[in-house]
Design a protein around this motif. Sequence first.
Motif: not given
Length: 156
Positions: A84-89, A150-154
């Motif tokens: 919600e606060n960093h939508p394109q990260s 590790a993990f990557l959320l997008y």
Amino acid sequence: MQIGTYLTKQISSDTYTFNSIGPKGIIELRIIISKDDREASNYHNLAFGVWNKILNDIDDKIELKRRYGSSSCDGSSNSNFIYENHPQSLLYIEGSNSIRTRKYQMGISKDVNNIPPSLGILGLIDENLLNEALPALKWEHFRRNTNYHAFLLYTK
């Protein structure tokens, strides 16, 4: 703001604080999202842990349940709040050790059905894990019962 049932305060553009209340008292937790200048402009690292007021930094090695009788908030609430606060990260998440990374993986597995369809999760896996060759790390879509580094959320 809230992360799940945790009342959250934004301290700066990339730092959030909230308290967890357990049988042994109140614990101040923080999430810090920092940009990684070596990668694409939207690549960020997520740091999460107990706030150490003396060092003025996060201590991500403390075992909350063992020390305070409390566990951290759930992953799906964290991911919803962060996006919600960093939508394109692109958010990179790795534990401070293999045990912590495994705990993150178990949390993601438990909450994967609650993560909004607009978010995706990748896991970093070693394809040569069973061989004695050099590591061959690659990202793949998150699967339960698979060990990741590790993990990557997008956002999709």
